[in-house]
Design an enzyme around this catalytic site. Sequence first.
Site, mmCIF file in Angstrom:
data_model
loop_
_atom_site.group_PDB
_atom_site.id
_atom_site.type_symbol
_atom_site.label_atom_id
_atom_site.label_comp_id
_atom_site.label_asym_id
_atom_site.label_seq_id
_atom_site.Cartn_x
_atom_site.Cartn_y
_atom_site.Cartn_z
ATOM 1 N N THR A 126 44.583 38.764 37.950
ATOM 2 C CA THR A 126 45.463 38.048 38.850
ATOM 3 C C THR A 126 45.038 36.629 38.650
ATOM 4 O O THR A 126 43.947 36.391 38.144
ATOM 5 C CB THR A 126 45.202 38.500 40.308
ATOM 6 N N ARG A 177 55.446 49.411 42.962
ATOM 7 C CA ARG A 177 54.152 49.222 43.635
ATOM 8 C C ARG A 177 53.897 47.722 43.840
ATOM 9 O O ARG A 177 54.073 46.914 42.951
ATOM 10 C CB ARG A 177 53.039 49.832 42.791
ATOM 11 N N VAL A 178 53.486 47.357 45.036
ATOM 12 C CA VAL A 178 53.155 45.967 45.330
ATOM 13 C C VAL A 178 51.705 45.920 45.804
ATOM 14 O O VAL A 178 51.291 46.748 46.620
ATOM 15 C CB VAL A 178 54.094 45.399 46.419
HETATM 16 N N1 ASP Z 1 45.031 42.314 43.170
HETATM 17 C C1 ASP Z 1 45.996 42.570 42.126
HETATM 18 C C2 ASP Z 1 46.878 43.696 42.515
HETATM 19 O O1 ASP Z 1 46.380 44.651 43.093
HETATM 20 C C3 ASP Z 1 45.401 42.921 40.829
HETATM 21 C C4 ASP Z 1 44.283 42.099 40.388
HETATM 22 O O2 ASP Z 1 43.818 41.196 41.058
HETATM 23 O O3 ASP Z 1 43.830 42.370 39.271
HETATM 24 O O4 ASP Z 1 48.043 43.673 42.199
#
Ligand code: ASP
Length: 331
Positions: A198, A226-227
Amino acid sequence: MKSNAVIAIHGGAGTILRASMAPEVEAQYLDALSRILAAGQRILAVGGSALDAVEEAVRLLEDCPFFNAGHGAVFTSAGTHELDASIMDGRTLEAGAVCCVKRVRNPVLAARRVLEKSEHVLFTGEGAEAFAAAHGLEFVDPGYFHTDARYRQWQLARGQARAMLDHDGATLEAQAAAKASEESLPHEPIDPNRKYGTVGAVALDAQGHLAAATSTGGITNKQVGRVGDAPLIGAGCYADDATCAVSTTGSGEMFMRMVAAYDVAAQMKYRGVSLSEAATNVVMEQLPRIDGRGGLIAVDAQGNVVLPFNTEGMYRGYARVGEAPVASIYA
Ligand code: ASP
């Protein structure tokens, strides 16, 4: 008067093993982080707002294929891309977010438009794209989000029939490649649930205002629709001039259940603890209660910056106005 203005960014956390990363690849990541920090720093140096600085930093992170957001986003189980982003202004507590967008080139710009032009906070899917189109944002063919590295990670994740955090996927991929070429990499156990990708930014401007922004492609091989935490104000992003600005990365479901970003601010507000104490508590004590893995970046109104994570690594850095950017990857 010396300005406390500062920006911090992250490019995801997870099983980022030094042994799995070639020195030239590591150098490319550090260069990208430093270049993007410098861009945010320039905005702050001329008196620009924290909100503009975090938006620009996240936009550049989205355009960089190394990170799981925008151009480098991971694949869903259907081989598509669904992008989430959020932004919050600590001065006014205004916020904007989009989730499950498929053709908006820079989701963080759509989130900023929501913050500024809508009475609502979060738009999803088609409605988010219609809003972005109505506000003149750039659209791309879905193929724009395809990168070969993420495609290979998706194939590995599919082979194991599971969803996988982005940087864990990269580590798995490096190990698979090494095995194929019979190179000897240390035999690290790979937990596919430990790769989080992210991007995010937090900043304090010269006027004393805070802002945060977060953007992601989610997790590799995630189910369609999915969120995660990234577009949810309070979970993946939060900013309040009275406390701090926070952007998170990690196993989104756990960050949602812990309301992780807001918990840092809440601990400062109600327990009266420092930014460092609050952030460390969330990352090292609260999230591990439910096996939440990842990290966060945060800044307070005095310009204190913290970048805690409970994984092997997190792409991260910060830059104070007038000082050289500092970027790092491993613990
Ligand atoms: N937090 C993000 C999500 O769950 C993924 C990530 O940070 O790698 O979509």
